[in-house]
Design a protein around this motif. Structure first.
Motif, mmCIF file in Angstrom:
data_model
loop_
_atom_site.group_PDB
_atom_site.id
_atom_site.type_symbol
_atom_site.label_atom_id
_atom_site.label_comp_id
_atom_site.label_asym_id
_atom_site.label_seq_id
_atom_site.Cartn_x
_atom_site.Cartn_y
_atom_site.Cartn_z
ATOM 1 N N ARG A 1 0.831 -1.207 0.000
ATOM 2 C CA ARG A 1 0.000 0.000 0.000
ATOM 3 C C ARG A 1 0.864 1.255 0.000
ATOM 4 O O ARG A 1 0.624 2.191 -0.775
ATOM 5 N N GLU A 2 1.881 1.288 0.871
ATOM 6 C CA GLU A 2 2.757 2.460 0.941
ATOM 7 C C GLU A 2 3.585 2.595 -0.330
ATOM 8 O O GLU A 2 3.868 3.716 -0.774
ATOM 9 N N LEU A 3 3.981 1.472 -0.924
ATOM 10 C CA LEU A 3 4.753 1.515 -2.166
ATOM 11 C C LEU A 3 3.924 2.135 -3.289
ATOM 12 O O LEU A 3 4.406 2.973 -4.057
ATOM 13 N N ILE A 4 2.661 1.738 -3.371
ATOM 14 C CA ILE A 4 1.768 2.307 -4.393
ATOM 15 C C ILE A 4 1.597 3.805 -4.162
ATOM 16 O O ILE A 4 1.692 4.606 -5.093
ATOM 17 N N LYS A 5 1.371 4.205 -2.919
ATOM 18 C CA LYS A 5 1.197 5.625 -2.612
ATOM 19 C C LYS A 5 2.440 6.440 -2.958
ATOM 20 O O LYS A 5 2.338 7.588 -3.412
ATOM 21 N N SER A 6 3.611 5.850 -2.755
ATOM 22 C CA SER A 6 4.850 6.572 -3.045
ATOM 23 C C SER A 6 5.043 6.823 -4.534
ATOM 24 O O SER A 6 5.816 7.701 -4.927
ATOM 25 N N LYS A 7 4.350 6.054 -5.366
ATOM 26 C CA LYS A 7 4.497 6.184 -6.815
ATOM 27 C C LYS A 7 3.425 7.076 -7.445
ATOM 28 O O LYS A 7 3.397 7.242 -8.665
ATOM 29 N N ILE A 8 2.521 7.599 -6.623
ATOM 30 C CA ILE A 8 1.423 8.420 -7.152
ATOM 31 C C ILE A 8 1.454 9.799 -6.509
ATOM 32 O O ILE A 8 1.540 9.921 -5.284
ATOM 33 N N ASP A 9 1.402 10.825 -7.326
ATOM 34 C CA ASP A 9 1.239 12.190 -6.822
ATOM 35 C C ASP A 9 -0.261 12.439 -6.692
ATOM 36 O O ASP A 9 -0.986 12.479 -7.689
ATOM 37 N N LEU A 10 -0.742 12.601 -5.469
ATOM 38 C CA LEU A 10 -2.182 12.709 -5.234
ATOM 39 C C LEU A 10 -2.783 13.915 -5.937
ATOM 40 O O LEU A 10 -3.907 13.839 -6.451
ATOM 41 N N VAL A 11 -2.045 15.027 -5.988
ATOM 42 C CA VAL A 11 -2.562 16.222 -6.662
ATOM 43 C C VAL A 11 -2.798 15.924 -8.140
ATOM 44 O O VAL A 11 -3.859 16.225 -8.698
ATOM 45 N N GLU A 12 -1.807 15.330 -8.766
ATOM 46 C CA GLU A 12 -1.938 14.992 -10.190
ATOM 47 C C GLU A 12 -3.044 13.969 -10.417
ATOM 48 O O GLU A 12 -3.822 14.062 -11.370
ATOM 49 N N PHE A 13 -3.138 12.995 -9.506
ATOM 50 C CA PHE A 13 -4.143 11.946 -9.633
ATOM 51 C C PHE A 13 -5.553 12.516 -9.521
ATOM 52 O O PHE A 13 -6.412 12.269 -10.377
ATOM 53 N N ILE A 14 -5.814 13.300 -8.469
ATOM 54 C CA ILE A 14 -7.154 13.865 -8.268
ATOM 55 C C ILE A 14 -7.478 14.871 -9.369
ATOM 56 O O ILE A 14 -8.622 14.961 -9.821
ATOM 57 N N ASN A 15 -6.456 15.600 -9.836
ATOM 58 C CA ASN A 15 -6.677 16.586 -10.901
ATOM 59 C C ASN A 15 -7.164 15.935 -12.193
ATOM 60 O O ASN A 15 -7.806 16.590 -13.021
ATOM 61 N N SER A 16 -6.866 14.653 -12.381
ATOM 62 C CA SER A 16 -7.355 13.951 -13.577
ATOM 63 C C SER A 16 -8.854 13.665 -13.486
ATOM 64 O O SER A 16 -9.500 13.364 -14.482
ATOM 65 N N PHE A 17 -9.418 13.773 -12.280
ATOM 66 C CA PHE A 17 -10.851 13.595 -12.080
ATOM 67 C C PHE A 17 -11.556 14.926 -11.838
ATOM 68 O O PHE A 17 -12.659 15.147 -12.325
ATOM 69 N N VAL A 18 -10.910 15.788 -11.050
ATOM 70 C CA VAL A 18 -11.500 17.062 -10.633
ATOM 71 C C VAL A 18 -10.469 18.164 -10.838
ATOM 72 O O VAL A 18 -9.366 18.073 -10.294
ATOM 73 N N PRO A 19 -10.762 19.218 -11.615
ATOM 74 C CA PRO A 19 -9.795 20.299 -11.822
ATOM 75 C C PRO A 19 -9.456 21.002 -10.505
ATOM 76 O O PRO A 19 -10.345 21.504 -9.818
ATOM 77 N N LEU A 20 -8.180 21.008 -10.161
ATOM 78 C CA LEU A 20 -7.722 21.634 -8.924
ATOM 79 C C LEU A 20 -7.082 22.990 -9.203
ATOM 80 O O LEU A 20 -6.474 23.185 -10.257
ATOM 81 N N LYS A 21 -7.212 23.895 -8.241
ATOM 82 C CA LYS A 21 -6.564 25.211 -8.341
ATOM 83 C C LYS A 21 -5.665 25.400 -7.125
ATOM 84 O O LYS A 21 -6.041 25.065 -6.006
#
Length: 608
Positions: free
Chosen positions: A4-24
């Motif tokens: 679980r931690e390995l997967i999280k370390s490979k994902i930027d949450l901002v970039e990930f969520i921005n692909s679903f919801v436009p972030l500012k």
């Protein structure tokens, strides 16, 4: 590091969520309108440093797994496998036993529903038993191509045909019951011919079957419709006109849009969804060339359905039945869509009570109805004219109460003026009178809203002391040097001075931590007890109202500490005064209390 931690370390949450919801970007964090509930003011915050999100409206929050599970309605097992595939992390075969079982269970239910769908479609297309249903569909204008595309079928008028079929395929009775295709007990019925000795019976029998899919294409349930025929295989069976799968681990009625698994790409391409009420309405519209169509399951659009549609388009055209129930359902759907800030038009059919009738009569009239979709305001005016007698004063009053709030919501002054003039002609009143009444109505509405908001804020925000304490901790946690600020306030306020229990515990942890270790938010959060972690995350993500926090933090911390000290002194002063009133004025105790009172008074003056 576990999987679980390995997967999280490979994902930027901002970039990930921005692909679903436009972030500012906002300060050191990112914000957006929450994808999990309808709101106009952004309260959804994502931290790039902590790799967490939090909505201060609906209170949902967590990490990348939490977001995907909530957004895609997945279990943890499905989410971790999805993210493992995305990041290239190889999962152990027996990884996360519970999560593995959860995914296995969901997959089993999907498989059962898929096989049931294939069974029903086969019976419809390839057996004499399905002939009555096939004749019905042909009469309704449904093509064989649509039957295969939308997986329409027929449930034989027998108690256990499907149950026996699935048991032979190796599925357990308890899983058939859990999926919703079977019942655990046979009902009492005079027509029971050969009850299965399996301990279960089919939920659907003698019905036209519509397979229900989620937007990812998994078969999650069924809608069974009685046939308007007579005879052994066309009998109406038991129950109402429609029977749907009951709520199951994979089927939630409020989340399903019929046909959306097939039409979602057309909705995205056309940047518009045409919303209709029934399965046949959708199929006939699709056959008529309106491929960006979805059908609701129930009497009106739900919040979950609107949230799903919003991921594909900002524009809806609503076309429900033309009877009163359909129009009331349209109003509820419009209200849900408006809360999600979607653009809405209403299709008022030029013929018939529903899209099916209109298309069967003349496809050109259907397309003309689509092209002539009204603004919501016109829909409300037309509906008001139908419901209220405008020749009577009371009818006009009720009409204005029904329609004026919708016109008041129009922000464009030109469009608003258009409707004011239209209403003036309709009600035989001057435009000035219409505008004045609308303004008065808006004032009354605003006053009521403000009263409700004040009550809500008073009920939710806690005391002023608690708010100050939370803001102080939030400032320290969000600062670039917590040790420095703890040093500055150490002589003025201590953890024991915090009144809210959770704030006192967090303050104690912060004071202790900066004394013995280098303070970073990641390091501190990793050492916080699990019961305090959600509050620490909330404080770290809290919007304190500064465009540039670091420029304001010194003065803001000083102000808050001063206010807390004042409240502490006033509280202590009150306690001393109460003790003085109870003490003998000649006693040494009274003299000490009086001395304490003088010191507190002087300290308060100094602070002020």
């Amino acid at each position: 590091m576990d999987e679980r931690e390995l997967i999280k370390s490979k994902i930027d949450l901002v970039e990930f969520i921005n692909s679903f919801v436009p972030l500012k970007k906002k300060g050191r964090n990112f914000s957006a309108c929450c994808p999990f509930h309808n709101e106009r003011t952004p309260s959804f915050v994502v931290s790039p440093e902590r790799q967490i999100f939090k909505c201060f409206g609906c209170q949902k929050g967590g990490d990348v797994f939490s977001f995907l599970m909530e957004y895609e309605k997945m279990g943890f097992g499905e989410a971790i496998r999805t993210l493992a595939d995305k990041t290239g992390v190889k999962l152990a075969p027996l990884h996360q036993g519970f999560a593995g079982l959860e995914r296995e269970e969901r997959d089993t239910l999907f498989e059962i529903n898929h096989l049931a769908s294939e069974f029903y479609t086969y019976v419809l297309l390839n057996t004499k038993i399905g002939k009555c249903a096939m004749e019905y569909l042909t009469k309704r204008g449904v093509t064989k191509e649509s039957i295969n595309l939308f997986k329409i079928g027929y449930a034989p008028n027998s108690w256990d045909s499907l149950t026996k079929f699935l048991v032979k395929k190796g599925y357990k009775i308890e899983d058939l019951i859990k999926s919703g295709v079977a019942f655990g007990k046979n009902p009492t019925s005079p027509s029971t011919a050969s009850r299965a000795t399996l301990g279960a019976r089919d939920r659907f029998y003698g019905r036209l079957m519509f397979s229900l899919f989620d937007h990812r294409g998994n078969c999650v349930g069924f809608a069974g419709r009685i046939l308007e025929t007579t005879g052994s295989e066309g009998s109406k069976g038991v129950g109402g006109k429609y029977i749907n799968t009951a709520e199951t681990p994979v089927y939630h009625k409020s989340e399903v849009l019929y046909g959306f698994n097939i039409t979602k790409d057309h909705v995205r391409k056309e940047d518009c969804a045409v919303v209709v009420e029934g399965e046949i309405d959708l199929i006939k519209a699709y056959q008529a060339g309106t491929k960006n169509v979805v059908a609701i399951k129930g009497s009106a659009l739900t919040e979950q359905q609107v949230a799903l549609l919003k991921r594909f388009t900002q524009n809806l055209k609503i076309c429900l039945d033309t009877d009163l129930a359909g129009k009331m359902a349209a109003i509820r759907g419009i209200q849900q869509a408006e809360r999600a800030d979607l653009n809405i038009k209403v299709i008022e059919l030029l013929f018939g009570k529903d899209p099916d009738e209109c298309i069967t009569h003349d496809i050109k009239l259907w397309k003309k109805s689509l092209d002539g979709a009204h603004d919501v305001s016109d829909f409300y005016i037309n509906l008001g004219k139908e419901q209220f007698d405008l020749n009577e004063a009371i009818g006009k009053k009720r009409f204005t109460e029904f329609v004026f709030p919708k016109i008041n919501a129009i922000s464009n002054l030109v469009v608003r003026d258009h409707y004011v003039k239209k209403l003036a002609r309709l009600l035989d009143a001057s435009g000035e009178v219409i505008s004045q009444e609308m303004e008065e109505m808006e004032k009354r509405k605003k006053m009521g809203r403000e009263i409700r908001e004040i009550r809500e804020v008073r009920g939710n925000r806690g005391t002023r002391r608690e708010q100050l304490e939370e803001n102080l901790l939030a400032l320290i946690l969000q600062s670039d040097d917590a040790k420095k600020y703890i040093g500055k306030i150490h002589d003025l306020i201590s953890p024991s001075d915090f009144k809210a229990p959770v704030c006192q515990k967090i303050a104690s942890k912060i004071f202790d931590f900066v004394d013995r270790d280098v303070f970073t938010i990641q390091h501190f959060a990793a050492h916080v007890p699990p019961e305090l972690a959600p509050k620490v995350d909330e404080l770290y993500l809290k919007d304190l109202g500064f465009e540039n926090l670091l420029e304001n933090i010194d003065s803001e911390i000083k102000t808050i500490v001063r206010e807390i000290r004042k409240l502490i002194i006033k509280e202590k002063t009150g306690e001393v005064l109460a003790a003085m009133r109870a003490a003998d004025e000649e006693s040494p105790e009274f003299g000490k209390l009086n001395s304490d009172f003088q010191k507190l008074t002087q300290e308060l003056k100094k602070i002020e």
